[in-house]
Design a protein around this motif. Structure first.
Motif, PDB file in Angstrom:
ATOM      1  N   THR A  84       9.285  -5.968   7.637  1.00 28.69           N
ATOM      2  CA  THR A  84      10.741  -6.056   7.728  1.00 28.69           C
ATOM      3  C   THR A  84      11.264  -4.849   8.491  1.00 28.69           C
ATOM      4  OG1 THR A  84      11.078  -4.868   5.640  1.00 28.69           O
ATOM      5  CG2 THR A  84      10.876  -7.274   5.520  1.00 28.69           C
ATOM      6  N   ALA A  85      12.504  -4.943   8.950  1.00 25.16           N
ATOM      7  CA  ALA A  85      13.090  -3.867   9.747  1.00 25.16           C
ATOM      8  C   ALA A  85      13.164  -2.562   8.959  1.00 25.16           C
ATOM      9  CB  ALA A  85      14.478  -4.278  10.226  1.00 25.16           C
ATOM     10  N   VAL A  94      12.406   1.088   1.143  1.00 28.53           N
ATOM     11  CA  VAL A  94      11.302   0.147   1.349  1.00 28.53           C
ATOM     12  C   VAL A  94      10.104   0.858   1.964  1.00 28.53           C
ATOM     13  CG1 VAL A  94      10.565  -1.931   2.585  1.00 28.53           C
ATOM     14  CG2 VAL A  94      12.856  -1.822   1.577  1.00 28.53           C
ATOM     15  N   PHE A  95      10.365   1.710   2.958  1.00 23.28           N
ATOM     16  CA  PHE A  95       9.272   2.458   3.587  1.00 23.28           C
ATOM     17  C   PHE A  95       8.580   3.353   2.557  1.00 23.28           C
ATOM     18  CE2 PHE A  95       7.348   6.088   5.596  1.00 23.28           C
ATOM     19  CZ  PHE A  95       6.779   5.598   6.759  1.00 23.28           C
ATOM     20  N   GLU A  96       9.376   4.101   1.785  1.00 20.48           N
ATOM     21  CA  GLU A  96       8.788   5.045   0.832  1.00 20.48           C
ATOM     22  C   GLU A  96       7.991   4.316  -0.240  1.00 20.48           C
ATOM     23  OE1 GLU A  96       7.345   8.136  -0.976  1.00 20.48           O
ATOM     24  OE2 GLU A  96       8.403   8.223   0.951  1.00 20.48           O
ATOM     25  N   ARG A 128       4.344  -1.117  11.360  1.00 23.14           N
ATOM     26  CA  ARG A 128       4.835  -1.956  12.449  1.00 23.14           C
ATOM     27  C   ARG A 128       4.380  -3.387  12.242  1.00 23.14           C
ATOM     28  NH1 ARG A 128       0.963  -2.478  16.629  1.00 23.14           N
ATOM     29  NH2 ARG A 128      -0.837  -1.082  16.465  1.00 23.14           N
ATOM     30  N   ASP A 129       4.979  -4.280  13.031  1.00 20.19           N
ATOM     31  CA  ASP A 129       4.746  -5.707  12.876  1.00 20.19           C
ATOM     32  C   ASP A 129       3.327  -6.081  13.291  1.00 20.19           C
ATOM     33  OD1 ASP A 129       5.224  -8.305  12.312  1.00 20.19           O
ATOM     34  OD2 ASP A 129       6.590  -8.689  13.994  1.00 20.19           O
ATOM     35  N   GLY A 130       2.853  -7.201  12.675  1.00 15.14           N
ATOM     36  CA  GLY A 130       1.514  -7.699  12.963  1.00 15.14           C
ATOM     37  C   GLY A 130       0.838  -7.922  11.628  1.00 15.14           C
TER      38      GLY A 130
END
Length: 259
Positions: A84-85, A94-96, A128-130
């Motif tokens: 997600t962004a 969300v990142f943490e 990152r995406d993938g």
């Protein structure tokens, strides 16, 4: 039931140790240390990318060897992972949250690997995406190391395609390790106290030798000059040396008066 009263003195006596160790009150004195909360207490720990060593009688935080790596995560605990962004923002919750889960799993994995003695931690730097591709730094203590050693440590401890107590499932073939960010197998010469001490001592010895040599040369020349003067005074009848003759023969010629 009697009530126990606590005076200010009693409270300080009971909490003196924790107060003296609280780095919020006593700042960290070792370079590259940070005041970190750990289980309700605050203590000085080496910053990310550094590890604690004792050099002689000096406490130091030494820079780690750093390898960049990336890995594709499929699911965590059976829950499929979708990028997600918010995961691209290191400041987001969300990142943490995602970084914390992956960091713990990687720590458990490498601490049980062939590099366990030299492993000093990991830092999640990006998602990152993938599916979800995680980018991270692996920290090792100084010494011989290579990309293949880090790669071998990861695969050697991997059971199937899952690792860590949180059951992180990955694509094993996606694991990649890149060149060392800072390849310092030994500390820089200017960062070693013993080296600096030896350099200063060497400079002092060299300077002393130069001064002694100049004094000896001056004393020798003064002695020779004194001996020559004594010879001229005590034995004026002795023939003059060639140099003395040359100096005495420097006559000033004056043209005779014209008639």
């Amino acid at each position: 039931m009697p009530i126990r009263t606590t005076t200010v003195a009693d409270w300080f006596s009971e909490h003196l140790d924790s107060i003296s160790e609280d780095c919020r009150l006593t700042p960290c004195t070792v370079e590259h240390q940070e005041c970190v909360e750990n289980g309700g207490t605050y203590s000085c720990l080496c910053a990310t990318g550094y590890y604690f060593v004792v050099s002689g009688t000096e406490d130091r935080c030494r820079e780690s060897l750093t390898y960049e790596a990336e890995l594709t995560i499929v699911d965590i605990g059976g829950v499929p992972q979708i990028f997600t962004a918010e995961m691209s923002d290191p400041g987001s919750e969300v990142f943490e949250r995602s970084a914390s889960v992956v960091r713990v799993a990687l720590n458990e994995h490498f601490e049980a690997s062939s590099l366990s003695r030299r492993y000093k931690g990991v830092k999640i730097t990006a998602f990152r995406d993938g599916s979800v591709i995680v980018r991270f730094d692996v920290y090792l203590s100084q010494g011989p190391a290579s990309v293949s050693a880090v790669t071998g440590a990861f695969y050697g401890n991997l059971q199937g395609d899952t690792f860590g107590s949180s059951q992180v499932t990955v694509e094993p073939s996606s694991f990649r390790v890149f060149d060392v960010v800072e390849d310092n197998l030994t500390s820089p010469w200017y960062d070693e106290p013993l080296y600096l001490t030896l350099v200063c001592a060497g400079c002092a010895v060299t300077l002393t030798a130069i001064i002694v040599t100049l004094i000896c040369c001056y004393a020798k020349r003064s002695g020779q000059q004194k001996k020559r003067n004594e010879v001229d005074i005590v034995h004026p009848e002795l023939p003059l040396t060639e140099r003395q003759l040359n100096s005495k023969n420097k006559l000033v010629f004056v043209d005779p008066p014209m008639d």
